[in-house]
Design an enzyme around this catalytic site. Sequence first.
Site, PDB file in Angstrom:
ATOM      1  N   ARG A   1     -56.552 -20.320 -20.987  1.00 35.74           N
ATOM      2  CA  ARG A   1     -56.704 -19.185 -20.091  1.00 35.74           C
ATOM      3  C   ARG A   1     -55.523 -19.188 -19.129  1.00 35.74           C
ATOM      4  O   ARG A   1     -55.246 -20.193 -18.466  1.00 35.74           O
ATOM      5  CB  ARG A   1     -58.002 -19.288 -19.286  1.00 35.74           C
ATOM      6  CG  ARG A   1     -58.181 -18.139 -18.297  1.00 35.74           C
ATOM      7  CD  ARG A   1     -59.244 -18.440 -17.268  1.00 35.74           C
ATOM      8  NE  ARG A   1     -59.417 -17.334 -16.333  1.00 35.74           N
ATOM      9  CZ  ARG A   1     -59.908 -17.473 -15.110  1.00 35.74           C
ATOM     10  NH1 ARG A   1     -60.288 -18.657 -14.671  1.00 35.74           N
ATOM     11  NH2 ARG A   1     -60.027 -16.430 -14.329  1.00 35.74           N
TER      12      ARG A   1
ATOM     13  N   GLY B   1     -65.085 -15.940  -8.088  1.00 29.31           N
ATOM     14  CA  GLY B   1     -64.163 -14.812  -8.168  1.00 29.31           C
ATOM     15  C   GLY B   1     -64.994 -13.620  -8.616  1.00 29.31           C
ATOM     16  O   GLY B   1     -65.866 -13.761  -9.475  1.00 29.31           O
TER      17      GLY B   1
ATOM     18  N   HIS C   1     -59.949 -10.974 -14.720  1.00 28.74           N
ATOM     19  CA  HIS C   1     -61.206 -11.279 -15.419  1.00 28.74           C
ATOM     20  C   HIS C   1     -61.285 -10.556 -16.771  1.00 28.74           C
ATOM     21  O   HIS C   1     -62.361 -10.285 -17.287  1.00 28.74           O
ATOM     22  CB  HIS C   1     -62.432 -10.918 -14.561  1.00 28.74           C
ATOM     23  CG  HIS C   1     -62.556 -11.707 -13.311  1.00 28.74           C
ATOM     24  ND1 HIS C   1     -62.775 -11.123 -12.086  1.00 28.74           N
ATOM     25  CD2 HIS C   1     -62.475 -13.041 -13.085  1.00 28.74           C
ATOM     26  CE1 HIS C   1     -62.826 -12.058 -11.150  1.00 28.74           C
ATOM     27  NE2 HIS C   1     -62.641 -13.235 -11.741  1.00 28.74           N
TER      28      HIS C   1
ATOM     29  N   GLU D   1     -65.926 -16.566 -21.880  1.00 29.50           N
ATOM     30  CA  GLU D   1     -64.473 -16.461 -21.918  1.00 29.50           C
ATOM     31  C   GLU D   1     -63.862 -17.471 -22.887  1.00 29.50           C
ATOM     32  O   GLU D   1     -62.865 -17.182 -23.557  1.00 29.50           O
ATOM     33  CB  GLU D   1     -63.907 -16.675 -20.513  1.00 29.50           C
ATOM     34  CG  GLU D   1     -64.291 -15.581 -19.532  1.00 29.50           C
ATOM     35  CD  GLU D   1     -64.174 -16.009 -18.078  1.00 29.50           C
ATOM     36  OE1 GLU D   1     -63.366 -15.390 -17.371  1.00 29.50           O
ATOM     37  OE2 GLU D   1     -64.886 -16.939 -17.677  1.00 29.50           O
TER      38      GLU D   1
ATOM     39  N   ASN E   1     -59.308 -24.453 -19.757  1.00 35.16           N
ATOM     40  CA  ASN E   1     -59.304 -23.582 -18.574  1.00 35.16           C
ATOM     41  C   ASN E   1     -59.099 -24.492 -17.375  1.00 35.16           C
ATOM     42  O   ASN E   1     -60.042 -25.122 -16.884  1.00 35.16           O
ATOM     43  CB  ASN E   1     -60.622 -22.823 -18.470  1.00 35.16           C
ATOM     44  CG  ASN E   1     -60.641 -21.835 -17.317  1.00 35.16           C
ATOM     45  OD1 ASN E   1     -59.734 -21.802 -16.480  1.00 35.16           O
ATOM     46  ND2 ASN E   1     -61.687 -21.033 -17.224  1.00 35.16           N
TER      47      ASN E   1
ATOM     48  N   ARG F   1     -61.945 -15.441  -0.978  1.00 35.25           N
ATOM     49  CA  ARG F   1     -60.947 -14.366  -0.911  1.00 35.25           C
ATOM     50  C   ARG F   1     -61.578 -13.104  -0.325  1.00 35.25           C
ATOM     51  O   ARG F   1     -62.735 -12.807  -0.600  1.00 35.25           O
ATOM     52  CB  ARG F   1     -60.382 -14.094  -2.303  1.00 35.25           C
ATOM     53  CG  ARG F   1     -59.443 -15.180  -2.803  1.00 35.25           C
ATOM     54  CD  ARG F   1     -59.135 -15.014  -4.282  1.00 35.25           C
ATOM     55  NE  ARG F   1     -60.122 -15.669  -5.123  1.00 35.25           N
ATOM     56  CZ  ARG F   1     -60.199 -15.537  -6.449  1.00 35.25           C
ATOM     57  NH1 ARG F   1     -59.344 -14.738  -7.084  1.00 35.25           N
ATOM     58  NH2 ARG F   1     -61.124 -16.185  -7.145  1.00 35.25           N
TER      59      ARG F   1
END
Length: 404
Positions: free
Chosen positions: A92, A211, A180, A378, A8, A240
């Site tokens: 990823r 995130g 996600h 993940e 990742n 963000r």
Amino acid sequence: MDTILVVNAGSSSVKFQVFAVEGEGKLQRLIKGQMDGIGSRPRLRAKGAESDPLADRVYPIESVPDVSAAMSIAGGWLRDELRISPMAVGHRVVHGGPQYERPVLIDHGVVARLERFITLAPLHQPYNLAPIRSLLANFPDLPQVACFDTAFHRTHDAVADYYAIPHQLHAEGVRRYGFHGLSYEYVAKTMPQVAPEIAKGRVIVAHLGSGASMCALKGGRSAESTMGFTALDGLPMGTRPGQLDPGVVLYLLSEKGMAASAVQNFLYRDCGLKGLSGVSNDMRELEISEDPKAKLAIEYFVYRIGLNAGMLAAALQGLDAFVFTAGIGENSVRIRALIVDKLAWLGVTLDPAENSRHARLISGSDSRIPVYVIPTDEELMIARHTLSLLANRPSSSFRQERVS
């Protein structure tokens, strides 16, 4: 021993994990590590399955200028010192666009197609692709698998993925994707073990970290998400802004005279909790800060999650459970409590003691809707996809040659 390497890669770090492939397709995590501080203070750290330290090394700045160099050092350490030669590498990849709705074996053509989405995920996509290119160049016979954050959301009804713009733009790929997905997929597959009956129903999952987004699950499938065309949409994040009137972007371009590249950098790096607080993009720092703007940033974060919970409950036409996951969702007692308070209109109550000890079920006994904390994984999801894709392909279609 057969192993799968999961990668990742981000702009300043490469996270990696190694899984052993055991009987009947079972996976056992062996190593968890990362090379961070790329281009500034490079450092390789890794731990074993029992969290035993395996490496903690610093490197000169000039020796690790980019993601490819970091991947080379981490890979060399795994290969030369631990004698690990993976049978495949799973990656990823944040944006799969309209074409990729499941993991895919990587070749140069796939990389070329994924490069088209760099402008849609500039904080992630170029760095996701860097180690892929490096391995393709240096170990062309090593199978690599791309696992997409957008793929899980391809089960949305078409109406959920449209914008009110001309059809030609939708055909070109301007549509709501959601992100996600690997995290949501892991939670969806874990829910049957946590609450079998609820897993079949209507669940909102809040992936809250640097995130952040939320997903509405119906029968374990994604029905709606707060993120859209890019990873800028929806909830406020570390840097963000989340949901933003497009007119703000027009204002920055026309009235502030900002170039498009400057606007992109601003929206991805200078907004969110960082921009609103003026203190930090890290929720842990905001929680201990006495600055009024830090308090405002927290209140805004919680408020927007409450609003979006209502939207997703409407999309599901009801709600059977709410789930917290990811860094903030799994670790912040205070933020979870504040969010549950915003869900009181749904009949949700909190058990403060269970919340404080980070229990799996943190809602009160009188809560109409159960609230869970489910740590995401993940990397394990990527390893599962990688193993499954290779196992289901004809043996002649790839070579399981080891890195040597």
